[in-house]
Scaffold this motif. Sequence first.
Motif, short mmCIF file in Angstrom:
data_model
loop_
_atom_site.label_atom_id
_atom_site.label_comp_id
_atom_site.label_asym_id
_atom_site.label_seq_id
_atom_site.Cartn_x
_atom_site.Cartn_y
_atom_site.Cartn_z
N THR A 104 29.19 25.15 -41.34
CA THR A 104 29.58 25.50 -39.97
C THR A 104 30.88 26.29 -40.01
O THR A 104 31.79 25.97 -40.77
N VAL A 105 30.93 27.32 -39.22
CA VAL A 105 32.13 28.14 -39.09
C VAL A 105 32.67 27.95 -37.68
O VAL A 105 32.00 28.29 -36.70
N SER A 106 33.87 27.39 -37.57
CA SER A 106 34.49 27.14 -36.28
C SER A 106 35.68 28.08 -36.09
O SER A 106 36.58 28.11 -36.92
N ALA A 107 35.65 28.82 -34.99
CA ALA A 107 36.74 29.77 -34.72
C ALA A 107 37.71 29.22 -33.67
O ALA A 107 38.43 29.98 -33.03
N GLY A 108 37.72 27.90 -33.50
CA GLY A 108 38.67 27.30 -32.55
C GLY A 108 40.10 27.54 -32.98
O GLY A 108 40.41 27.55 -34.18
N LEU A 109 40.98 27.71 -32.01
CA LEU A 109 42.37 28.04 -32.32
C LEU A 109 43.30 26.84 -32.23
O LEU A 109 44.43 26.89 -32.70
N ARG A 110 42.84 25.76 -31.61
CA ARG A 110 43.69 24.58 -31.44
C ARG A 110 43.12 23.40 -32.22
O ARG A 110 41.98 23.42 -32.64
N GLN A 111 43.96 22.40 -32.40
CA GLN A 111 43.53 21.15 -33.01
C GLN A 111 44.00 19.99 -32.16
O GLN A 111 45.22 19.84 -31.96
N PRO A 112 43.08 19.18 -31.64
CA PRO A 112 41.63 19.32 -31.75
C PRO A 112 41.13 20.43 -30.81
O PRO A 112 41.85 20.85 -29.90
N SER A 113 39.91 20.87 -31.02
CA SER A 113 39.34 21.92 -30.17
C SER A 113 37.90 21.58 -29.83
O SER A 113 37.19 20.96 -30.63
N SER A 114 37.47 21.98 -28.65
CA SER A 114 36.07 21.75 -28.25
C SER A 114 35.13 22.58 -29.13
O SER A 114 33.98 22.20 -29.33
N THR A 115 35.62 23.69 -29.66
CA THR A 115 34.81 24.53 -30.54
C THR A 115 34.47 23.77 -31.82
O THR A 115 33.32 23.77 -32.27
N ARG A 116 35.46 23.11 -32.40
CA ARG A 116 35.23 22.30 -33.61
C ARG A 116 34.31 21.13 -33.27
O ARG A 116 33.43 20.77 -34.06
N LEU A 117 34.50 20.52 -32.11
CA LEU A 117 33.65 19.40 -31.72
C LEU A 117 32.20 19.82 -31.61
O LEU A 117 31.30 19.12 -32.10
N LEU A 118 31.94 20.99 -31.00
CA LEU A 118 30.58 21.49 -30.89
C LEU A 118 30.01 21.80 -32.27
O LEU A 118 28.85 21.48 -32.58
N ALA A 119 30.81 22.40 -33.13
CA ALA A 119 30.37 22.72 -34.49
C ALA A 119 29.99 21.45 -35.24
O ALA A 119 28.96 21.40 -35.94
N ASP A 120 30.80 20.40 -35.09
CA ASP A 120 30.53 19.14 -35.78
C ASP A 120 29.22 18.52 -35.29
O ASP A 120 28.42 18.00 -36.08
N ARG A 121 28.99 18.57 -33.99
CA ARG A 121 27.76 17.97 -33.44
C ARG A 121 26.53 18.76 -33.86
O ARG A 121 25.48 18.18 -34.16
N LEU A 122 26.64 20.07 -33.88
CA LEU A 122 25.52 20.90 -34.33
C LEU A 122 25.22 20.65 -35.81
O LEU A 122 24.06 20.57 -36.22
N GLY A 123 26.27 20.54 -36.61
CA GLY A 123 26.09 20.28 -38.03
C GLY A 123 25.44 18.93 -38.29
O GLY A 123 24.51 18.82 -39.10
N ALA A 124 25.93 17.89 -37.60
CA ALA A 124 25.37 16.55 -37.79
C ALA A 124 23.91 16.50 -37.36
O ALA A 124 23.07 15.86 -38.02
N ALA A 125 23.59 17.16 -36.24
CA ALA A 125 22.21 17.16 -35.75
C ALA A 125 21.28 17.90 -36.70
O ALA A 125 20.13 17.50 -36.89
N THR A 126 21.77 18.97 -37.30
CA THR A 126 20.95 19.73 -38.25
C THR A 126 20.67 18.93 -39.51
O THR A 126 19.54 18.89 -40.00
N VAL A 127 21.70 18.26 -40.02
CA VAL A 127 21.51 17.42 -41.20
C VAL A 127 20.53 16.29 -40.90
O VAL A 127 19.65 15.98 -41.71
#
Length: 201
Positions: free
Chosen positions: A8-31
Amino acid sequence: MDETRIVTVSAGLRQPSSTRLLADRLGAATVAALEAEGAEASVETVELRDVAHDVVNMMLTGFPAGGLPEVLEKVTGAAGLIAVTPVFTTSYSGLFKSFVDILDNRALTGVPVLLGATGGTPRHSLALEYNLRPLFTYLHADVVTTSVFAATDDWADDGALLRRIDQAAGELAKKVADARPRKPADEFSSVPSFEQLLRRG
């Protein structure tokens, strides 16, 4: 059994970020979708903010340095890619586009890709179809039909969002599974046995 690696490639600029959260959920669901089909799978996440300076330096010099070579190796060697960006002024972020610009034009040819984006309001969701999809189509990636946009309000009542995540992840898992090299057939499988030859006699 070889492990299938999703990146997963996350282009979020903050930590934490909703972009990273979405990336994590998409990655977990794919696995999860891959494992449900009997495959061994893992996910690795690349935070572009961590290599932002290296991305700019490569644009200026043409040479990857710092942590960028490892990131490029992960992205270009992935069995499937999940790309998620925040939407600014109706388009992907500048950091996201800069990273895509330094990729070789052939690096993602045929690679299954799932697209995701985050933004303040649902009206920004069109950026996925008008900006991101054409970008990855140009790179000859195999982009899944369902893309996932998460507006701020989607996180409060995320039932619909989770259903879309599962749908998109299932599509990516199927493309990844279909793209896996198949075990070659036994070259002797079509040769009749001695018993079969005797029966013919």
